[in-house]
Design a protein around this motif. Structure first.
Motif, mmCIF file in Angstrom:
data_model
loop_
_atom_site.group_PDB
_atom_site.id
_atom_site.type_symbol
_atom_site.label_atom_id
_atom_site.label_comp_id
_atom_site.label_asym_id
_atom_site.label_seq_id
_atom_site.Cartn_x
_atom_site.Cartn_y
_atom_site.Cartn_z
ATOM 1 N N ALA A 101 -2.402 0.948 5.456
ATOM 2 C CA ALA A 101 -1.144 2.093 5.263
ATOM 3 C C ALA A 101 -1.222 3.065 3.726
ATOM 4 O O ALA A 101 0.537 3.524 3.629
ATOM 5 N N ALA A 102 -1.964 3.061 2.962
ATOM 6 C CA ALA A 102 -1.654 4.263 1.481
ATOM 7 C C ALA A 102 -1.796 5.305 2.332
ATOM 8 O O ALA A 102 -0.969 5.887 1.928
ATOM 9 N N GLY A 103 -2.719 5.676 2.884
ATOM 10 C CA GLY A 103 -2.713 6.896 3.113
ATOM 11 C C GLY A 103 -4.475 7.844 3.497
ATOM 12 O O GLY A 103 -4.991 6.877 1.611
ATOM 13 N N PRO A 104 -4.389 8.706 3.835
ATOM 14 C CA PRO A 104 -6.558 9.266 3.273
ATOM 15 C C PRO A 104 -5.760 10.027 1.647
ATOM 16 O O PRO A 104 -7.078 9.901 1.042
ATOM 17 N N ASP A 105 -4.796 10.457 1.621
ATOM 18 C CA ASP A 105 -5.390 10.376 0.342
ATOM 19 C C ASP A 105 -4.796 9.840 -0.836
ATOM 20 O O ASP A 105 -5.068 10.140 -2.227
ATOM 21 N N ALA A 106 -4.889 8.700 -0.686
ATOM 22 C CA ALA A 106 -4.367 8.093 -1.826
ATOM 23 C C ALA A 106 -5.231 7.147 -2.908
ATOM 24 O O ALA A 106 -6.775 7.519 -2.479
ATOM 25 N N ILE A 107 -4.998 6.832 -4.102
ATOM 26 C CA ILE A 107 -5.786 6.486 -5.209
ATOM 27 C C ILE A 107 -5.014 5.066 -5.155
ATOM 28 O O ILE A 107 -4.577 4.970 -5.263
ATOM 29 N N VAL A 108 -6.078 4.145 -4.026
ATOM 30 C CA VAL A 108 -5.910 3.236 -4.196
ATOM 31 C C VAL A 108 -6.526 2.175 -4.948
ATOM 32 O O VAL A 108 -7.574 2.096 -4.627
ATOM 33 N N VAL A 109 -5.408 1.125 -6.116
ATOM 34 C CA VAL A 109 -6.762 0.457 -6.917
ATOM 35 C C VAL A 109 -6.319 -1.285 -6.361
ATOM 36 O O VAL A 109 -5.303 -1.793 -6.776
ATOM 37 N N HIS A 110 -6.986 -1.861 -6.605
ATOM 38 C CA HIS A 110 -7.127 -3.860 -6.154
ATOM 39 C C HIS A 110 -7.242 -4.077 -7.185
ATOM 40 O O HIS A 110 -8.769 -3.745 -7.915
ATOM 41 N N ASP A 111 -6.887 -4.898 -7.710
ATOM 42 C CA ASP A 111 -6.628 -5.573 -8.873
ATOM 43 C C ASP A 111 -6.696 -7.078 -8.788
ATOM 44 O O ASP A 111 -5.959 -7.505 -7.792
ATOM 45 N N VAL A 112 -8.231 -7.323 -9.015
ATOM 46 C CA VAL A 112 -8.775 -8.745 -8.609
ATOM 47 C C VAL A 112 -9.615 -8.939 -9.695
ATOM 48 O O VAL A 112 -10.825 -8.175 -10.735
ATOM 49 N N PRO A 113 -9.068 -9.761 -10.347
ATOM 50 C CA PRO A 113 -9.326 -10.413 -11.826
ATOM 51 C C PRO A 113 -11.147 -10.810 -11.106
ATOM 52 O O PRO A 113 -11.798 -11.225 -12.448
ATOM 53 N N LEU A 114 -11.888 -11.483 -10.123
ATOM 54 C CA LEU A 114 -13.275 -12.285 -10.031
ATOM 55 C C LEU A 114 -13.891 -10.852 -9.400
ATOM 56 O O LEU A 114 -14.972 -11.836 -8.848
ATOM 57 N N LEU A 115 -13.504 -9.706 -9.623
ATOM 58 C CA LEU A 115 -13.950 -8.961 -8.974
ATOM 59 C C LEU A 115 -15.789 -8.950 -9.426
ATOM 60 O O LEU A 115 -16.499 -8.717 -8.805
ATOM 61 N N ALA A 116 -15.681 -8.930 -10.927
ATOM 62 C CA ALA A 116 -17.432 -9.734 -11.093
ATOM 63 C C ALA A 116 -18.073 -10.680 -10.822
ATOM 64 O O ALA A 116 -19.209 -10.668 -10.066
ATOM 65 N N GLU A 117 -17.597 -12.261 -10.592
ATOM 66 C CA GLU A 117 -17.266 -13.159 -10.570
ATOM 67 C C GLU A 117 -18.421 -13.401 -9.065
ATOM 68 O O GLU A 117 -19.237 -14.188 -8.620
#
Length: 206
Positions: A101-117
């Motif tokens: 839903a953000a659109g093709p030109d968006a910068i979408v930041v996924h806030d993910v606490p356990l990204l590395a884990e």
């Protein structure tokens, strides 16, 4: 669209970085917030959690009793894996909806606490790590969140190490210092993300 993963250890200040990025124009997809939504009262997610862990994880009002569930899964990797097997697919599906839903030109930041884990770095075109020394994290958790030192250390120990997070970082924000030192760094990271987005799909909103 530029897909960015944002992570950091508990107490590192990731939430403030997320807030600043949103103020610059990023679309934030907050995994923790979504994880709460998908097990809200009356959802299929909560029904699945209750079926797995029993009615004792329900509060009197029918919502999830998070402390009760936490007591079951925090020290038990198998039970935590069972919970993740329910929640993670739901979070992934909702995150994908928000991203679309953000659109093709968006910068979408996924806030993910356990990204590395959870080995999620390959899902993103850039990974931003909010870094702070363990002693800084401990101080903030005790002083600002009211945790006991023992509880704070246990929560930190359950996450990836500082070195493991930095190993997956494309961009690092040093949040060991005062609040006024943070914003210039975040603005610099945002400028870099805008450049990367433009390289992918033409000019992005500044």
């Amino acid at each position: 669209m530029l897909k960015v993963g944002l992570t950091g250890g508990i107490g590192a200040g990731k939430s403030e970085v997320s807030r600043l990025l949103a103020s610059y124009g990023a679309v934030i997809v907050d995994a923790d917030k979504i994880a709460r939504e998908v097990v809200a009262a009356g959802t299929p997610g909560l029904a699945a959690v209750t079926a797995e862990f029993g009615p004792e994880v329900l509060a009197p009002d029918g919502s999830l009793d998070r402390p009760a569930l936490g007591a079951i899964v925090f020290g038990d990797p198998e039970r935590r894996a069972a919970l993740n097997a329910i929640v993670h697919p739901l979070v992934g599906a909702r995150s994908a909806e928000l991203e679309a839903a953000a659109g093709p030109d968006a910068i979408v930041v996924h806030d993910v606490p356990l990204l590395a884990e959870n080995g999620l770095a390959p899902l993103y075109e850039a990974v931003v790590v909010v870094d702070a020394a363990p002693q800084t994290q401990l101080d903030r958790l005790v002083r600002l969140r009211g945790m006991t030192p023992e509880d704070a250390q246990a929560r930190m120990a359950a996450q990836a190490t500082r070195e493991e997070r930095l190993a997956v970082a494309d961009l690092v924000i040093d949040n060991d210092g005062p609040r006024e030192a943070l914003e210039p760094q975040v603005r610099e990271v945002w400028a870099e993300l805008v450049e990367r987005a433009e390289a992918l799909s033409g000019p992005a909103p500044r």
